[in-house]
Design a protein around this motif. Sequence first.
Motif, PDB file in Angstrom:
ATOM      1  N   GLY A 279       0.856   5.979  -5.348  1.00 18.00           N
ATOM      2  CA  GLY A 279       0.005   7.063  -5.797  1.00 18.00           C
ATOM      3  C   GLY A 279       0.724   7.968  -6.764  1.00 18.00           C
ATOM      4  N   LEU A 280       0.113   9.117  -7.003  1.00 12.60           N
ATOM      5  CA  LEU A 280       0.676  10.131  -7.896  1.00 12.60           C
ATOM      6  C   LEU A 280       1.356  11.201  -7.051  1.00 12.60           C
TER       7      LEU A 280
ATOM      8  N   LEU B  32       6.965   9.602  -0.890  1.00  9.85           N
ATOM      9  CA  LEU B  32       5.934   8.613  -0.609  1.00  9.85           C
ATOM     10  C   LEU B  32       6.529   7.563   0.308  1.00  9.85           C
TER      11      LEU B  32
ATOM     12  N   THR C 274       2.074  -2.013  -6.055  1.00 12.67           N
ATOM     13  CA  THR C 274       1.395  -0.737  -5.903  1.00 12.67           C
ATOM     14  C   THR C 274       2.030   0.253  -6.883  1.00 12.67           C
TER      15      THR C 274
ATOM     16  N   SER D 275       0.852  -1.188   0.000  1.00 14.07           N
ATOM     17  CA  SER D 275       0.000   0.000   0.000  1.00 14.07           C
ATOM     18  C   SER D 275       0.888   1.237   0.000  1.00 14.07           C
TER      19      SER D 275
END
Length: 111
Positions: A9-10, A17, A105, A6
């Motif tokens: 993302g962007l 991140l 992910t 998990s």
Amino acid sequence: VQLVESGGGLVQPGGSLRLSCTASGFTFSSAPMSWYRQAPGKERELVAIISSVGGTTHYADSVKGRFTISRDNAKNTVYLQMSSLKPEDTAVYCCHAYDYWGQGTQVTVSS
């Protein structure tokens, strides 16, 4: 055995991140853990690896000084802290232990 990642993302270039991978079904505290990534059209590459007790780490040259791998054996979780992200870090990131892989992910670095 399950490895569940998990945290993807962007993110904009230069951003950060933290990825997490929670493991079950094996003795996590005995297992070296690693993060791999695969970008479209490229081969999968090892990003970072950490020993079972966390005392030894190794990084790909491309991420050295920007990424940090760590683990919490009490939580059966391995982390990948990514900083100073670049567009070329865009890939699907998977954690790996023994012969097992997570589903991955997606990390996308773009403005």
